[in-house]
Write an enzyme that holds these catalytic residues in place. Structure first.
Site, short mmCIF file in Angstrom:
data_model
loop_
_atom_site.label_atom_id
_atom_site.label_comp_id
_atom_site.label_asym_id
_atom_site.label_seq_id
_atom_site.Cartn_x
_atom_site.Cartn_y
_atom_site.Cartn_z
N ASN A 9 0.87 -1.18 0.00
CA ASN A 9 0.00 0.00 0.00
C ASN A 9 0.91 1.23 0.00
O ASN A 9 1.49 1.56 1.02
CB ASN A 9 -0.89 -0.05 1.26
CG ASN A 9 -1.71 1.21 1.43
OD1 ASN A 9 -1.78 2.05 0.54
ND2 ASN A 9 -2.34 1.36 2.60
N LYS A 11 0.13 4.27 -0.30
CA LYS A 11 -0.51 5.47 0.27
C LYS A 11 -0.25 6.67 -0.65
O LYS A 11 -0.25 6.52 -1.86
CB LYS A 11 0.00 5.69 1.69
CG LYS A 11 -0.17 4.43 2.54
CD LYS A 11 -0.03 4.64 3.99
CE LYS A 11 -0.28 3.31 4.71
NZ LYS A 11 -0.23 3.44 6.15
N GLU A 97 -7.05 4.76 7.70
CA GLU A 97 -6.81 6.19 7.42
C GLU A 97 -8.02 6.80 6.73
O GLU A 97 -8.35 7.97 6.94
CB GLU A 97 -5.53 6.35 6.59
CG GLU A 97 -4.30 6.12 7.46
CD GLU A 97 -3.11 5.54 6.71
OE1 GLU A 97 -3.06 5.58 5.48
OE2 GLU A 97 -2.21 5.01 7.41
N GLU A 167 -5.72 -4.98 10.37
CA GLU A 167 -4.70 -3.97 10.65
C GLU A 167 -5.02 -3.25 11.96
O GLU A 167 -5.82 -2.30 11.96
CB GLU A 167 -4.65 -2.94 9.51
CG GLU A 167 -4.32 -3.53 8.16
CD GLU A 167 -3.70 -2.49 7.24
OE1 GLU A 167 -2.58 -2.70 6.80
OE2 GLU A 167 -4.35 -1.46 6.98
N GLY A 234 2.74 -1.20 4.33
CA GLY A 234 2.77 0.23 4.00
C GLY A 234 4.21 0.69 3.78
O GLY A 234 4.79 0.48 2.71
N GLY A 235 4.80 1.28 4.80
CA GLY A 235 6.14 1.87 4.70
C GLY A 235 7.17 0.99 4.02
O GLY A 235 7.92 1.45 3.15
P1 PGA Z 1 2.63 0.22 7.69
O1 PGA Z 1 1.19 0.46 7.02
O2 PGA Z 1 3.18 -1.06 7.12
O3 PGA Z 1 3.43 1.43 7.29
O4 PGA Z 1 2.43 0.14 9.16
C1 PGA Z 1 0.31 -0.60 6.78
C2 PGA Z 1 -0.98 -0.09 6.18
O5 PGA Z 1 -1.44 0.98 6.56
O6 PGA Z 1 -1.60 -0.75 5.31
#
Ligand code: PGA
Length: 251
Positions: A9, A11, A97, A167, A234-235
């Protein structure tokens, strides 16, 4: 047998130039990966560029959101048929989010899922509790209510191809991962609820990803859990050096 599924993801990151570099790197790094499905979910502006790059490769394309009407005067929204045309196989819906900053509710998530089903796009439905809810002992209630309300009265033959991403909100972007045991506990509750709603066959097919600070050094122990079928990353999905090892460990 559920095939492991790792999705990135992105974002609101990645210009098209950055997306091109990342995807080219991933195509090379993941050339020999076989027994795991991989998807990347760029921002809308990079979908077309990434779609061309991943065509006929092992990397699938996903979007991060969609609107539920097929077309119309809805300034700023993007409809499922438009995502289909650009080559999306998957679409994330109900990310925390979006729930937190953009007023997403279980009801609007369900409408989005219906639109995706109608156009043959596979939803990745995100659910999860906040830290406050976990501390109050409400994790099960919150997560299962989200699951029930988002997935109620849908065609079972579509539900079976839906991915659920558990999540925990307190683990997203914080560096705090749920322990494999904490995650497995909730994943098992989710699968049991899908059994109640749609029966054992559907529940055995639904893939449940874990999401929240997934990294190369914690993916293996997460994947070792019975009901963890992959990850929404995500990150760590923004760099070849972190995303490729996650995919390989999941294999
Ligand atoms: P993260 O994000 O791996 O940066 O914690 C996961 C997500 O929001 O899908």
């Amino acid at each position: 047998m559920r095939i492991p599924f790792i999705a990135g993801n992105w974002k609101m990151y990645m210009t098209r130039a950055e997306a091109k570099d990342l995807v080219e790197g991933l195509l090379t790094a993941l050339a020999n990966v076989r027994d795991v499905e991989v998807a990347v979910c760029p921002p809308f502006t990079a979908l077309d560029c990434v779609s061309r790059l991943v065509a006929n490769s092992r990397i699938a394309l996903g979007a991060q959101n969609c609107y539920w009407e097929d077309k119309g005067a809805f300034t700023g929204e993007v409809a499922a048929p438009l995502l289909k045309e650009i080559g999306c196989k998957y679409c994330i819906v109900g990310h925390s989010e979006r729930r937190q900053y953009f007023g997403e509710t279980n009801e609007t998530v369900r409408k989005r899922i219906l639109a995706l089903y109608k156009h043959g796009i596979l939803p990745i439905l995100c659910i999860g509790e906040t830290l406050k809810e976990r501390e109050k002992g409400q994790t099960e209630k919150v997560v299962l209510t989200q699951l029930r309300e988002c997935l109620q009265n849908l065609p079972p033959e579509r539900v079976v191809k839906t991915t659920v991403a558990y999540e925990p909100v307190w683990a997203i972007g914080t560096g705090k991962t749920a322990t494999p045991q904490q995650a497995q506990e909730v994943h098992a509750l989710i699968r049991a609820e899908v059994v109640r709603m749609y029966g054992k066959d559907v529940a055995e097919g639904v893939r449940i990803q874990y999401g929240g600070s997934v990294k190369p050094d914690n993916i293996k122990e997460l994947m070792d859990q019975e009901d963890i079928d992959g990850a929404l990353v995500g990150g760590a999905s923004l760099k070849v050096d972190s995303f490729a090892p996650i995919v390989r460990f999941a294999e």
